[in-house]
Design a protein around this motif. Structure first.
Motif, short mmCIF file in Angstrom:
data_model
loop_
_atom_site.label_atom_id
_atom_site.label_comp_id
_atom_site.label_asym_id
_atom_site.label_seq_id
_atom_site.Cartn_x
_atom_site.Cartn_y
_atom_site.Cartn_z
N SER A 242 30.61 -72.08 15.61
CA SER A 242 30.88 -70.78 16.23
C SER A 242 30.96 -69.66 15.19
O SER A 242 31.36 -68.54 15.51
CB SER A 242 32.19 -70.82 17.02
N SER A 243 30.59 -69.98 13.94
CA SER A 243 30.61 -69.02 12.82
C SER A 243 32.03 -68.62 12.41
O SER A 243 32.21 -67.60 11.74
CB SER A 243 29.80 -67.77 13.15
N ASN A 244 33.03 -69.40 12.80
CA ASN A 244 34.39 -69.17 12.33
C ASN A 244 34.58 -69.85 10.97
O ASN A 244 34.00 -70.90 10.72
CB ASN A 244 35.41 -69.72 13.32
N SER B 35 33.58 -72.81 4.53
CA SER B 35 32.30 -72.81 5.25
C SER B 35 32.51 -72.24 6.65
O SER B 35 33.59 -71.73 6.97
CB SER B 35 31.73 -74.23 5.33
N ARG B 36 31.46 -72.31 7.46
CA ARG B 36 31.56 -71.84 8.85
C ARG B 36 31.29 -72.99 9.80
O ARG B 36 30.48 -73.87 9.50
CB ARG B 36 30.57 -70.70 9.11
#
Length: 221
Positions: free
Chosen positions: A192-194, A188-189
């Motif tokens: 912070s979209s990492n 998943s993310r």
């Protein structure tokens, strides 16, 4: 140098020279002068492009410059993915070139040297643990630890050593982590979209940008 226009049939003949021993999942590249003229990706894909310029320090550059066979494990600094490459000097229509075989980074490790289990230390005792029980390995405070269901052990290997000697079911996702791909529950993310990988034991580990392309390539997403 002008672009060399060579029919795919001829380039395939170059690539087929090594077909007796090259694994079917290998990637094959051909470079001439300062750029790649042929690339067929296998399972271990470093995402070269035909027409792409050869980078300084690459296997292609050294093979063409020195006109010798080159075998080396490359880190992920050039193409975002670590790999083991073999470069063979060839001649293409009078120009020096290189035929490059691209394989997983631990391919060069002989089977007898590939680890079948990890022997960890806990409370002044040593425990040989089968690899299928290891969920992930961590480098922490200059020591290396591996984790099983509800337990952890210290080991003498560095993460760099383990990256080369563990089987292909183990994937490096971060400077500090190697995971057992069989233990992944989901990807998943975070906020912070990492990318974050959650293991079946509930552990969540971050994927660093350094290893992002390699993780995507090997997990196929």
């Amino acid at each position: 140098m002008e672009n060399i226009d060579i029919p795919k049939k001829i380039l395939n003949q170059y690539a087929s020279v090594l077909e007796d021993w090259v694994p079917k999942d290998a990637s094959i590249a051909i470079a001439v002068s300062d750029h790649y003229i042929y690339y067929v990706p296998g399972m271990h894909d470093i995402h070269l492009r035909e027409g792409q310029h050869i980078q300084t320090g690459s296997i292609a550059e050294v093979t063409i410059k020195d006109q010798r066979k080159v075998e080396v494990v490359m880190d992920n600094s050039l193409y975002g993915t670590s790999y083991f490459g073999i470069g063979y000097p060839i001649n293409v229509q009078g120009e020096n070139g290189a035929l490059i075989i691209i394989l997983p980074p631990n391919f060069h490790v002989l089977k007898k040297d590939q680890l079948q289990f990890l022997t960890g230390k806990k409370d002044d005792e040593w425990f040989p643990i089968p690899l299928d029980q290891v969920s992930y390995v961590e480098s922490l405070h200059k020591k290396t630890w591996f984790y099983t269901a509800g337990d952890n052990y210290n080991i003498s290997f560095t993460l760099k050593d383990l990256h080369l000697r563990l089987p292909r079911s183990f994937l490096r996702i971060h400077r500090s982590y190697i995971i057992n791909m069989n233990c992944i529950e989901k990807i998943s993310r975070d906020f912070s979209s990492n990318l974050v990988i959650k293991l079946i034991d509930g552990t969540e580990l971050p994927v660093s940008q350094t290893y992002l392309n390699e993780v995507r390539a090997l997990l196929g997403f």
